[in-house]
Design a protein around this motif. Sequence first.
Motif, PDB file in Angstrom:
ATOM      1  N   GLN A 237       4.249   1.177  -9.380  1.00 45.45           N
ATOM      2  CA  GLN A 237       3.934   0.296  -8.256  1.00 45.45           C
ATOM      3  C   GLN A 237       4.091  -1.167  -8.644  1.00 45.45           C
ATOM      4  O   GLN A 237       4.515  -1.997  -7.823  1.00 45.45           O
ATOM      5  CB  GLN A 237       2.521   0.562  -7.770  1.00 45.45           C
ATOM      6  CG  GLN A 237       2.355   1.915  -7.098  1.00 45.45           C
ATOM      7  CD  GLN A 237       0.922   2.164  -6.660  1.00 45.45           C
ATOM      8  OE1 GLN A 237       0.022   1.386  -6.976  1.00 45.45           O
ATOM      9  NE2 GLN A 237       0.703   3.260  -5.936  1.00 45.45           N
ATOM     10  N   ASP A 240       7.743  -1.909  -8.393  1.00 44.30           N
ATOM     11  CA  ASP A 240       8.155  -2.031  -6.981  1.00 44.30           C
ATOM     12  C   ASP A 240       7.683  -3.351  -6.375  1.00 44.30           C
ATOM     13  O   ASP A 240       8.429  -4.018  -5.642  1.00 44.30           O
ATOM     14  CB  ASP A 240       7.603  -0.857  -6.174  1.00 44.30           C
ATOM     15  CG  ASP A 240       8.239   0.470  -6.571  1.00 44.30           C
ATOM     16  OD1 ASP A 240       9.360   0.438  -7.149  1.00 44.30           O
ATOM     17  OD2 ASP A 240       7.633   1.528  -6.302  1.00 44.30           O
ATOM     18  N   LEU A 241       6.421  -3.732  -6.682  1.00 43.94           N
ATOM     19  CA  LEU A 241       5.912  -4.997  -6.170  1.00 43.94           C
ATOM     20  C   LEU A 241       6.707  -6.180  -6.704  1.00 43.94           C
ATOM     21  O   LEU A 241       7.015  -7.133  -5.963  1.00 43.94           O
ATOM     22  CB  LEU A 241       4.433  -5.154  -6.527  1.00 43.94           C
ATOM     23  CG  LEU A 241       3.433  -4.309  -5.730  1.00 43.94           C
ATOM     24  CD1 LEU A 241       2.036  -4.433  -6.326  1.00 43.94           C
ATOM     25  CD2 LEU A 241       3.414  -4.761  -4.263  1.00 43.94           C
ATOM     26  N   ASP A 244      10.103  -6.185  -4.955  1.00 46.48           N
ATOM     27  CA  ASP A 244       9.980  -6.635  -3.563  1.00 46.48           C
ATOM     28  C   ASP A 244       9.656  -8.127  -3.482  1.00 46.48           C
ATOM     29  O   ASP A 244      10.190  -8.845  -2.623  1.00 46.48           O
ATOM     30  CB  ASP A 244       8.887  -5.835  -2.848  1.00 46.48           C
ATOM     31  CG  ASP A 244       9.279  -4.376  -2.663  1.00 46.48           C
ATOM     32  OD1 ASP A 244      10.488  -4.073  -2.783  1.00 46.48           O
ATOM     33  OD2 ASP A 244       8.374  -3.555  -2.410  1.00 46.48           O
ATOM     34  N   GLU A 272       5.561   0.236   8.136  1.00 44.67           N
ATOM     35  CA  GLU A 272       5.921   0.278   6.708  1.00 44.67           C
ATOM     36  C   GLU A 272       4.999  -0.604   5.888  1.00 44.67           C
ATOM     37  O   GLU A 272       4.573  -0.229   4.778  1.00 44.67           O
ATOM     38  CB  GLU A 272       7.374  -0.191   6.554  1.00 44.67           C
ATOM     39  CG  GLU A 272       7.868  -0.177   5.115  1.00 44.67           C
ATOM     40  CD  GLU A 272       9.298  -0.679   5.002  1.00 44.67           C
ATOM     41  OE1 GLU A 272       9.722  -0.969   3.861  1.00 44.67           O
ATOM     42  OE2 GLU A 272       9.981  -0.803   6.047  1.00 44.67           O
ATOM     43  N   ARG A 276       2.415   0.542   2.777  1.00 46.64           N
ATOM     44  CA  ARG A 276       2.369  -0.032   1.429  1.00 46.64           C
ATOM     45  C   ARG A 276       0.950  -0.453   1.066  1.00 46.64           C
ATOM     46  O   ARG A 276       0.504  -0.258  -0.076  1.00 46.64           O
ATOM     47  CB  ARG A 276       3.307  -1.228   1.321  1.00 46.64           C
ATOM     48  CG  ARG A 276       4.779  -0.862   1.316  1.00 46.64           C
ATOM     49  CD  ARG A 276       5.624  -1.975   0.704  1.00 46.64           C
ATOM     50  NE  ARG A 276       5.416  -3.251   1.374  1.00 46.64           N
ATOM     51  CZ  ARG A 276       6.122  -3.679   2.410  1.00 46.64           C
ATOM     52  NH1 ARG A 276       7.075  -2.896   2.917  1.00 46.64           N
ATOM     53  NH2 ARG A 276       5.880  -4.851   2.959  1.00 46.64           N
ATOM     54  N   GLN A 279      -0.959   2.615   0.212  1.00 49.62           N
ATOM     55  CA  GLN A 279      -0.521   3.193  -1.062  1.00 49.62           C
ATOM     56  C   GLN A 279      -1.048   2.411  -2.255  1.00 49.62           C
ATOM     57  O   GLN A 279      -1.460   2.995  -3.264  1.00 49.62           O
ATOM     58  CB  GLN A 279       1.012   3.237  -1.095  1.00 49.62           C
ATOM     59  CG  GLN A 279       1.573   3.863  -2.368  1.00 49.62           C
ATOM     60  CD  GLN A 279       3.091   3.852  -2.357  1.00 49.62           C
ATOM     61  OE1 GLN A 279       3.720   3.315  -1.450  1.00 49.62           O
ATOM     62  NE2 GLN A 279       3.687   4.447  -3.372  1.00 49.62           N
ATOM     63  N   THR A 280      -1.047   1.073  -2.154  1.00 49.63           N
ATOM     64  CA  THR A 280      -1.436   0.270  -3.319  1.00 49.63           C
ATOM     65  C   THR A 280      -2.944   0.070  -3.444  1.00 49.63           C
ATOM     66  O   THR A 280      -3.466  -0.090  -4.547  1.00 49.63           O
ATOM     67  CB  THR A 280      -0.766  -1.116  -3.239  1.00 49.63           C
ATOM     68  OG1 THR A 280      -1.122  -1.755  -2.006  1.00 49.63           O
ATOM     69  CG2 THR A 280       0.749  -0.977  -3.315  1.00 49.63           C
TER      70      THR A 280
END
Length: 392
Positions: A237, A240-241, A244, A272, A276, A279-280
């Motif tokens: 994660q 991904d962060l 992004d 979306e 996120r 999820q985080t």
Amino acid sequence: MMGVYPGALDARGERLAGPIFTFVGLAALAACSFWAAGRDSDWRGTLIVVLVTAAWLTLLIPLFPRRKAHPWLTAGYFAGVLVAAVVLITRNELYTGFASVGYPLAFVLFPARWGFFAVAATAVLPILAKGSSGTPAPTWVLVASLAGPLLYAAWFVGAESEKRRKANARLEAALEENAGLHAQLLTQAREAGVLDERQRMAREIHDTLAQGLTGIVTQLQAADREDGPDRDRRLAQVRDLARDSLSEARRAVQALRPEPLAGSRLPEALSELAGRITQTSGVSVHTETTGEVRPLLPEVEVTLYRVAQEALANAEKHAKASRIGLTLSYSDEVVLLDVVDDGVGFSPGDRGDGTGFGLEAMRHRVQRVAGTLSVESAPGGGTAVNAQVPAL
């Protein structure tokens, strides 16, 4: 008081012009009659014409204020004056001086283009009438009849030149003033553009890099407390962060739309975003869309997306919420975005109501698209953020 053309008369000139020109005509008629007395074999007939002419001249007083509304009556009146002058000249050429009254009348009774025709008629008809009488006019009468029009023409040209000179001076002054104002406006526009760009970059950095870095720090702290698959998931994660955040930072520098909006509509982008957050952080985010979904202006969609992003981040970081509701409502004229959480809330004088940079950035964004933003919260009562923007 009076100008060159009828349109140049002010209110006082309009009231006085008729009596003044009537007096001038009567004075000229009286002077010519005085000099013609005793030099006319049929002085009784001439006197009758003089009296009729005098009565005709007085019609100018009621006619003058109405000359523009009744042009044919005005033309008839002027023709009557010329006819009277011609009749008098045929009886005695001393009345040539009276005919000169037609020159100023021609300019005050008619617009400029017709006034010149009236002047020509005033000059030609008395010449044709001369010689018909048995009494030749003295030299001084001829000189006066020529000097009058010439002096009036000189005054006409001089007044017109002075008017044009003053108009040119006013124009030059206005151009200089406009040049100064233009330079001042350019300077202010550049300063406003620089300030606006700084504010835009500050908002974009807050909405992308700052939030991304905060998420990365949170995930790294959680990874330090875990081992095995949970640690790997946290690190994934983090990657991904970071990816992004880097992408969003590049798009912010290039003033592009947020990546989630580049390939999907606003409701999908918000779903979306909510996914996120769930999820985080593990916070349950429920999204709902009501009304007929339709495309909005790009700047409006970006505003709503950034407001939702900031509101969700605040609920996640500060409110310690366990549940968040996000509702997007379309109506005919406005679009509403509501973000409600069950967190700890805050007092308006604490860090809410626009005192925090995030809330202030949200408010500026919404105001830029002619919308309104309200934040309602109380200690222990959660927080509700409402943004309303035009749908057109």
